[in-house]
Design an enzyme around this catalytic site. Structure first.
Site, mmCIF file in Angstrom:
data_model
loop_
_atom_site.group_PDB
_atom_site.id
_atom_site.type_symbol
_atom_site.label_atom_id
_atom_site.label_comp_id
_atom_site.label_asym_id
_atom_site.label_seq_id
_atom_site.Cartn_x
_atom_site.Cartn_y
_atom_site.Cartn_z
ATOM 1 N N CYS A 56 0.925 -1.278 -0.033
ATOM 2 C CA CYS A 56 0.179 0.118 0.015
ATOM 3 C C CYS A 56 0.950 1.386 0.104
ATOM 4 O O CYS A 56 0.599 2.286 -0.719
ATOM 5 C CB CYS A 56 -1.059 -0.039 1.463
ATOM 6 S SG CYS A 56 -1.625 -1.516 1.761
ATOM 7 N N ASP A 88 -3.053 -3.913 7.378
ATOM 8 C CA ASP A 88 -4.164 -4.833 8.076
ATOM 9 C C ASP A 88 -4.319 -6.233 7.236
ATOM 10 O O ASP A 88 -4.468 -7.193 7.978
ATOM 11 C CB ASP A 88 -5.630 -4.093 7.720
ATOM 12 C CG ASP A 88 -5.999 -2.947 8.404
ATOM 13 O OD1 ASP A 88 -5.061 -2.129 8.731
ATOM 14 O OD2 ASP A 88 -7.198 -2.672 8.613
ATOM 15 N N CYS A 129 -2.610 3.588 2.999
ATOM 16 C CA CYS A 129 -3.331 2.207 3.435
ATOM 17 C C CYS A 129 -4.758 2.739 4.287
ATOM 18 O O CYS A 129 -4.856 3.659 4.748
ATOM 19 C CB CYS A 129 -2.503 1.275 4.199
ATOM 20 S SG CYS A 129 -1.426 1.975 5.683
ATOM 21 N N ASP A 130 -5.308 1.730 5.087
ATOM 22 C CA ASP A 130 -6.328 1.897 5.629
ATOM 23 C C ASP A 130 -6.410 2.908 6.935
ATOM 24 O O ASP A 130 -7.268 3.861 6.930
ATOM 25 C CB ASP A 130 -6.969 0.483 6.176
ATOM 26 C CG ASP A 130 -7.328 -0.373 5.299
ATOM 27 O OD1 ASP A 130 -7.034 -0.400 4.073
ATOM 28 O OD2 ASP A 130 -7.817 -1.445 5.707
ATOM 29 N N LYS A 131 -5.350 3.002 7.541
ATOM 30 C CA LYS A 131 -5.315 3.799 8.601
ATOM 31 C C LYS A 131 -4.477 5.144 8.340
ATOM 32 O O LYS A 131 -4.671 6.019 9.000
ATOM 33 C CB LYS A 131 -4.811 3.231 9.852
ATOM 34 C CG LYS A 131 -5.590 1.769 10.186
ATOM 35 C CD LYS A 131 -6.912 1.966 10.617
ATOM 36 C CE LYS A 131 -7.719 0.781 10.502
ATOM 37 N NZ LYS A 131 -7.641 -0.050 9.494
ATOM 38 N N CYS A 201 -5.429 -2.277 -1.366
ATOM 39 C CA CYS A 201 -5.957 -3.268 -2.002
ATOM 40 C C CYS A 201 -7.163 -2.613 -3.058
ATOM 41 O O CYS A 201 -7.602 -1.674 -2.822
ATOM 42 C CB CYS A 201 -6.863 -3.729 -0.764
ATOM 43 S SG CYS A 201 -5.760 -4.549 0.293
ATOM 44 N N GLU A 451 -10.107 -6.366 12.924
ATOM 45 C CA GLU A 451 -10.776 -6.883 11.677
ATOM 46 C C GLU A 451 -11.199 -8.192 11.693
ATOM 47 O O GLU A 451 -10.092 -9.075 11.864
ATOM 48 C CB GLU A 451 -10.415 -6.136 10.378
ATOM 49 C CG GLU A 451 -10.549 -4.756 9.993
ATOM 50 C CD GLU A 451 -10.048 -4.162 8.959
ATOM 51 O OE1 GLU A 451 -10.277 -2.822 8.587
ATOM 52 O OE2 GLU A 451 -9.310 -4.910 8.083
ATOM 53 N N SER A 477 -13.338 -6.035 7.680
ATOM 54 C CA SER A 477 -12.511 -5.376 6.374
ATOM 55 C C SER A 477 -13.388 -4.771 5.602
ATOM 56 O O SER A 477 -14.638 -5.212 5.419
ATOM 57 C CB SER A 477 -11.814 -6.562 6.028
ATOM 58 O OG SER A 477 -11.138 -6.005 4.785
#
Length: 561
Positions: A56, A88, A129-131, A201, A451, A477
């Site tokens: 990511c 993640d 990325c996610d965070k 992703c 998650e 997720s």
């Protein structure tokens, strides 16, 4: 260094670099290559989240170099700083996943601390990325100096047996492998091709959900985020973003000018319209808290209920982020929302244009099938719902995209941790009709609110995705699909009723009635609450122990104060 509107471009850094008493600071900076000319210009932080532990953010060093070129060309002096990131996808299903949501706060804290201490005049944050995406925006809210957030972009899809695949298919293949439906060789073949390079992703999982949300929110430039990570145009976009942050500085535009109640409602509509991740609820609540705007989980339900689901994106649909880019990107989604009367069109963005003006500029690729027309939605309402009931007095989040069920009644199968539930799934001991209950995984109880993709994907892989339901005080997720209720609040160790359920008790999950209930009387629940004893949990470590003491409920965004 003052613009025509009277804004001092060195409104903060002047106190760091100007005057005889600042000679020691200048000496330090000159020793590493900054001359008087550079120090006389506005200082711009390039807050990078580059790291080598995941695809990511793997490519962000190169993007940062381009961003800095753009800043220099536009008359600023960039200074790059770095912060942490947790994958993640890589930590999923392990104890390491507990660090993921906590890392959002560390990212926000660290960027805030450096930028406040070094008195930067403007900030551009690069996330991937996610965070890191919400974490950097939370920091920009706290700092409230002219700012831009640039997303590193999505990975391209892999190819397996002639079909596009993402990491979602690998997680689901683990369940299929456990059930004997695919061989070791087939699992390895998929593993080799599913993640073909740098980038986040590929589906409308959490990273792309938040990237879209922050474009619509206005803090990221429209049209930049959906350019894939490895597309040659990404370098151009990065340089443009560097020039843009200088323009934002010259205009004196701050995050508080952009991130308003109307802008947040626009972002929620984009999540609902695109079938985005339930994590969007947590992250937008957190951003609202940081900028000082009132927002509740019930706002997500209200907006989702009036917003059609239009984007045919994985995990519930067929396409990935690079397909959305080719179709017309986020501006195309905005155009649909505006025509539906669901967009606050006058909301500001960092480009200097309103979100409505960007919607009008959308270019739709001929024959694209990623974003449906308004008269042919995938579903008439959006991809999120908020449920309450005697199991979730403070609410929980259900993702509706990708399945048709809106009600499930079945016996509870209670697990005290994700690991216990995963062991039961892979052993084939979950029956059709069960309601899997995973507790002690909330923000404080995990700690870290892991998650549950490993579990949910394994259920899908075993062919149970449409036959069981799952509820948890943990998270899901963005790649999760099936009838699942997460963020159940209060969480078990904070007195939540999810901690009182026993095996075999009937649970009803009813989306239409917005209810999540267990068939127990109030009196029985009260008796059990008096008898409740917090279960032993694994040693958290110092950082997570501090997080567990400070973190708020998921219904409030799981922020620390």
């Amino acid at each position: 260094m003052t613009t025509s509107n009277g804004f001092d471009l060195k409104h903060r850094s002047r106190a760091l670099t100007t005057g005889p008493e600042r000679a020691p600071a200048r000496a330090f900076l000159k020793g590493i290559g900054y001359d008087d000319d550079a120090l006389g210009k506005p200082l711009v932080a390039v807050a990078n989240t580059w790291i080598e532990t995941m695809p990511c953010n793997f490519h962000l060093r190169a993007l940062a170099a381009k961003v800095k070129e753009g800043i220099r060309e536009a008359g600023g002096t960039p200074m790059e700083l770095n912060t942490i990131a947790i994958s993640d996808g890589i930590t999923m299903g392990t104890a390491g996943m507990r660090a993921s949501l906590a890392s959002r706060e560390v990212i926000a804290d660290s960027v805030e601390l450096v930028c406040d201490a070094h008195l930067f005049d403007a900030v551009i944050a690069i996330s991937g990325c996610d965070k890191t995406i919400p974490g950097t925006v939370m920091a920009l809210c706290r700092l409230n100096v002219p700012s831009v957030m640039l997303y590193g972009g999505s990975i391209l899809p892999g190819r397996y047996h002639g079909q596009q695949v993402t990491i979602q298919e690998v997680f689901e293949a683990v369940g299929a492998h456990a059930a004997g439906r695919i061989t070791d060789r087939e699992l390895t073949e998929l593993e080799e091709v599913a993640s073909p390079g740098a980038g986040a992703c590929g589906g409308q999982f959490t990273a792309n959900t938040m990237a879209m949300a922050f474009e619509v929110l206005g803090i990221s430039p429209l049209g930049f985020s959906m350019v894939p990570a490895t597309n040659p145009r990404k370098a151009e976009v990065a340089a443009d973003a560097g020039r843009l942050v200088m323009d934002v500085l010259k205009r004196g535009q701050r995050p508080s000018d952009i991130i308003t109640r109307n802008a947040l409602e626009n972002a929620i509509a984009a999540i609902a319209c695109s079938g985005g991740s339930t994590n969007g609820v947590l992250h937008l609540l957190a951003v609202a808290k940081e900028i000082g705007v009132e927002l509740s989980i019930d706002d997500f339900d209200r907006i989702s209920e009036r917003t059609p689901l239009l984007c045919d994106l994985k995990p519930g649909g067929q396409y990935v982020a690079s397909d959305l880019y080719e179709a017309g990107g986020v501006p195309l989604v905005l155009g649909r929302l505006k025509r539906a009367g669901l967009l606050h069109s006058d909301a500001q963005t960092v480009t200097g244009k309103t979100v409505g003006e960007h919607a009008d500029e959308a270019v739709e690729s001929e024959g694209q099938k990623v974003v449906r027309p308004l008269d042919d939605p995938i579903k008439p309402t959006g991809g999120l719902a908020i449920l309450r009931g005697n199991l979730a007095p403070d609410g929980c989040v259900v993702k509706l995209a990708g399945h048709e069920r809106r009600k499930h009644v079945g016996p509870a199968r209670v697990f005290e941790s994700e690991e216990d539930a995963m062991a039961a799934v892979t052993a084939g001991s979950i029956d059709r009709g069960d309601v899997v209950v995973i507790r002690n995984e909330g923000p404080a109880g995990g700690p870290g609110m892991r998650e549950m993709l490993a579990v949910t994907a394994a259920l899908v892989g075993e062919g149970l995705g449409e036959e069981v339901a799952l509820i948890t005080d943990g998270r899901f997720s963005g790649a999760t699909r099936g009838l699942m209720a997460g963020h159940v609040a209060p969480e078990s160790i904070r007195g939540g009723p999810i901690g009182l359920v026993r095996d075999g008790e009937e649970i009803t999950l009813d989306v239409d009635r917005r209810r999540l209930d267990v068939a127990l009387s109030d009196e029985e629940m009260a008796t059990r609450a008096q008898q409740y004893r917090e279960p032993e949990r694994p040693t958290a470590g110092v950082a997570l122990a501090k997080y567990a003491r400070l973190v708020s409920s998921a219904s409030e965004g799981a922020v620390t104060r």
